[in-house]
Design a protein around this motif. Sequence first.
Motif, PDB file in Angstrom:
ATOM      1  N   ILE A 102       0.867  -1.184   0.000  1.00 31.08           N
ATOM      2  CA  ILE A 102       0.000   0.000   0.000  1.00 31.08           C
ATOM      3  C   ILE A 102       0.902   1.231   0.000  1.00 31.08           C
ATOM      4  O   ILE A 102       1.867   1.304   0.766  1.00 31.08           O
ATOM      5  N   SER A 103       0.600   2.175  -0.858  1.00 32.63           N
ATOM      6  CA  SER A 103       1.381   3.414  -0.864  1.00 32.63           C
ATOM      7  C   SER A 103       0.466   4.604  -1.134  1.00 32.63           C
ATOM      8  O   SER A 103      -0.605   4.465  -1.734  1.00 32.63           O
ATOM      9  N   ILE A 104       0.898   5.771  -0.659  1.00 24.93           N
ATOM     10  CA  ILE A 104       0.163   7.021  -0.880  1.00 24.93           C
ATOM     11  C   ILE A 104       1.172   8.065  -1.319  1.00 24.93           C
ATOM     12  O   ILE A 104       2.170   8.313  -0.616  1.00 24.93           O
ATOM     13  N   GLY A 105       0.943   8.646  -2.482  1.00 22.44           N
ATOM     14  CA  GLY A 105       1.861   9.662  -2.973  1.00 22.44           C
ATOM     15  C   GLY A 105       1.930  10.854  -2.044  1.00 22.44           C
ATOM     16  O   GLY A 105       3.007  11.325  -1.669  1.00 22.44           O
ATOM     17  N   LYS A 106       0.733  11.349  -1.623  1.00 24.21           N
ATOM     18  CA  LYS A 106       0.702  12.492  -0.718  1.00 24.21           C
ATOM     19  C   LYS A 106      -0.619  12.500   0.040  1.00 24.21           C
ATOM     20  O   LYS A 106      -1.674  12.230  -0.528  1.00 24.21           O
ATOM     21  N   ALA A 107      -0.550  12.776   1.343  1.00 26.55           N
ATOM     22  CA  ALA A 107      -1.745  12.989   2.160  1.00 26.55           C
ATOM     23  C   ALA A 107      -1.767  14.452   2.557  1.00 26.55           C
ATOM     24  O   ALA A 107      -0.797  14.981   3.110  1.00 26.55           O
ATOM     25  N   ASP A 108      -2.858  15.139   2.266  1.00 25.29           N
ATOM     26  CA  ASP A 108      -2.953  16.586   2.462  1.00 25.29           C
ATOM     27  C   ASP A 108      -4.172  16.892   3.321  1.00 25.29           C
ATOM     28  O   ASP A 108      -5.303  16.529   2.967  1.00 25.29           O
ATOM     29  N   VAL A 109      -3.935  17.548   4.467  1.00 21.88           N
ATOM     30  CA  VAL A 109      -5.028  17.935   5.371  1.00 21.88           C
ATOM     31  C   VAL A 109      -4.964  19.432   5.612  1.00 21.88           C
ATOM     32  O   VAL A 109      -3.913  19.971   5.973  1.00 21.88           O
ATOM     33  N   LYS A 110      -6.092  20.103   5.413  1.00 19.32           N
ATOM     34  CA  LYS A 110      -6.197  21.541   5.692  1.00 19.32           C
ATOM     35  C   LYS A 110      -7.456  21.775   6.521  1.00 19.32           C
ATOM     36  O   LYS A 110      -8.530  21.288   6.181  1.00 19.32           O
ATOM     37  N   LEU A 111      -7.312  22.530   7.645  1.00 21.48           N
ATOM     38  CA  LEU A 111      -8.477  22.841   8.468  1.00 21.48           C
ATOM     39  C   LEU A 111      -8.311  24.198   9.117  1.00 21.48           C
ATOM     40  O   LEU A 111      -7.218  24.775   9.143  1.00 21.48           O
ATOM     41  N   ILE A 133      -9.210  16.937   3.001  1.00 20.97           N
ATOM     42  CA  ILE A 133      -8.487  15.722   3.383  1.00 20.97           C
ATOM     43  C   ILE A 133      -8.380  14.917   2.101  1.00 20.97           C
ATOM     44  O   ILE A 133      -9.348  14.301   1.664  1.00 20.97           O
ATOM     45  N   LEU A 134      -7.217  14.958   1.487  1.00 20.49           N
ATOM     46  CA  LEU A 134      -7.081  14.364   0.154  1.00 20.49           C
ATOM     47  C   LEU A 134      -5.850  13.465   0.094  1.00 20.49           C
ATOM     48  O   LEU A 134      -4.736  13.886   0.419  1.00 20.49           O
ATOM     49  N   LEU A 135      -6.081  12.223  -0.318  1.00 19.74           N
ATOM     50  CA  LEU A 135      -4.997  11.266  -0.520  1.00 19.74           C
ATOM     51  C   LEU A 135      -4.711  11.195  -2.016  1.00 19.74           C
ATOM     52  O   LEU A 135      -5.595  10.853  -2.797  1.00 19.74           O
ATOM     53  N   SER A 136      -3.503  11.529  -2.408  1.00 14.61           N
ATOM     54  CA  SER A 136      -3.141  11.521  -3.822  1.00 14.61           C
ATOM     55  C   SER A 136      -2.340  10.268  -4.163  1.00 14.61           C
ATOM     56  O   SER A 136      -1.463   9.853  -3.407  1.00 14.61           O
ATOM     57  N   GLU A 137      -2.678   9.671  -5.294  1.00 10.60           N
ATOM     58  CA  GLU A 137      -1.991   8.498  -5.837  1.00 10.60           C
ATOM     59  C   GLU A 137      -1.900   7.324  -4.851  1.00 10.60           C
ATOM     60  O   GLU A 137      -0.838   6.739  -4.673  1.00 10.60           O
ATOM     61  N   PRO A 138      -3.023   6.973  -4.193  1.00  8.12           N
ATOM     62  CA  PRO A 138      -2.978   5.757  -3.367  1.00  8.12           C
ATOM     63  C   PRO A 138      -2.886   4.532  -4.264  1.00  8.12           C
ATOM     64  O   PRO A 138      -3.544   4.460  -5.297  1.00  8.12           O
ATOM     65  N   LYS A 139      -2.057   3.567  -3.865  1.00  4.59           N
ATOM     66  CA  LYS A 139      -1.890   2.331  -4.622  1.00  4.59           C
ATOM     67  C   LYS A 139      -2.026   1.150  -3.661  1.00  4.59           C
ATOM     68  O   LYS A 139      -1.391   1.136  -2.601  1.00  4.59           O
ATOM     69  N   VAL A 140      -2.836   0.164  -4.067  1.00  2.10           N
ATOM     70  CA  VAL A 140      -3.067  -1.012  -3.227  1.00  2.10           C
ATOM     71  C   VAL A 140      -2.974  -2.259  -4.096  1.00  2.10           C
ATOM     72  O   VAL A 140      -3.569  -2.313  -5.178  1.00  2.10           O
TER      73      VAL A 140
END
Length: 481
Positions: free
Chosen positions: A94-103, A118-125
């Motif tokens: 499992i990999s995630i290119g980038k996890a981005d959280v803004k609040l 809350i955005l996960l970019s390029e998740p791979k499973v």
Amino acid sequence: MKKIIYGVGGFFGLLIAILILALVFAGSFITKEFLVTQIESAINVRANVEKVNINLFSALSSVEVEGVQLNYRDSVADKGTPLAERKSMGNAVISIGKADVKLSLIGLLQKKFEVKKILLSEPKVSFIMFENGSNNLTSLFKAPATVNGEPNPALSPEAIAERKKEAEEERQAAKDAPPAEPFSAKDIPVAIGMGVVGAEKGDIQVTMKKSGQVIQIKNLDFKLTDIDIDGADLASHNHVGVEFRADISLIGKNKEEASRFLLDTNGDLQPFVVESGLVNPLVFYNVTMKEDSFMSGFAAFDAIAGELPLLNQAGLKLDKLKEKAILEKDVSFKISYSDGKITFLDEPLFPSKNYDLQIVKGSFLVITNNTHEMKMGMLYDKEESKKSIAGVDSKIAEATKGQGDPKELRNKILGSLIKDDRLNIPFKTSGDIKNPTVTLGVEIGSLSDLLGGAIKGAIKGKIGEELKKIPGGDALKKFGF
């Protein structure tokens, strides 16, 4: 499968919780080493994080984590080896290119949970289902046996005994407690307003070891948008927008792509029932299947093409049903979803070069167990229809030795299977979608039909004698139908 979904969701939840805590408190101690330690202490994996970016000095505070990787646990993770001393782990499960959280921190102070992203970019499973029903992800989401070179305290005999004691106390207390109420939006203590929550550019591969079939989900883009929920005022604040886009391919044992569905889905949902606050059990979506989607090797079509006796008896050749059918234009339709059941709410027509396929309103598919009941109508390719109909006429002419009108007899045999000079095949498919039960929605003329009215007078001499000798529909087979 549900356990895997919960497990993967649990990891994403853990990661997001850590990121939000980083925003609420301070960024100085949130490093990639800290995140790796937290992940490897919580679940049975080897983890890696390439970069952490934290911004606490803007109206929208944010944290970004890049290059998150999870793999099977090894001695490196067991010992808690510092990241600087670790070698590359290779291909991640499992990999995630980038996890981005803004609040908004100001929103939190006002009892408003205002998450802008809350955005996960390029998740791979990479998911593998083994023949015994187990899979390659289950072990990843268990508590690790060893943490920092020592037995995990959570799994020590003392800890286990304490857990059992606490569980018994909870069970005892539950006997006198009132029944638990289902989750309600009215139990949420703060209003929730979010911009975007989801994943983009995802890539998931599911491999069935027993059959060799592979399901590839590429270009996955799933987002919940404009989230506005207030349990105290659901009449005015009860909305979630849903967007789902993906290219879904089915790969067979021969490593060839059997089907590809290019999907674009959206919906504006009321996630809770206004009166009770309970989770809404039924949601509706607008779906678009994009041009160039295609399908081949569908079991129901194989049955129609070569296995239904009535069609064989009538001499119909439907070989194109076994070929790849490419969608010639975008097709939009509406569906409902409830407890894994997808129901068609209108009657979309899917045009391809080989045939036009229409799904009847009310048809459904249960994705949790592959059961289905679908009524469909198919108009076969015009040129191929002419060839097939001409073949039936030829057999009739040969069988009757030119006596009577082949077209009249053919129409008697095929009935409503001909529409606008094209083969028209209404049918129903049900049961397991991999091994369906398929039935025709029209009747092909029986022997009594052949002997009725004007047709009876057209059959004379030897043909008439043979018909008398052979009972039932076997007469058609005798003459090559």
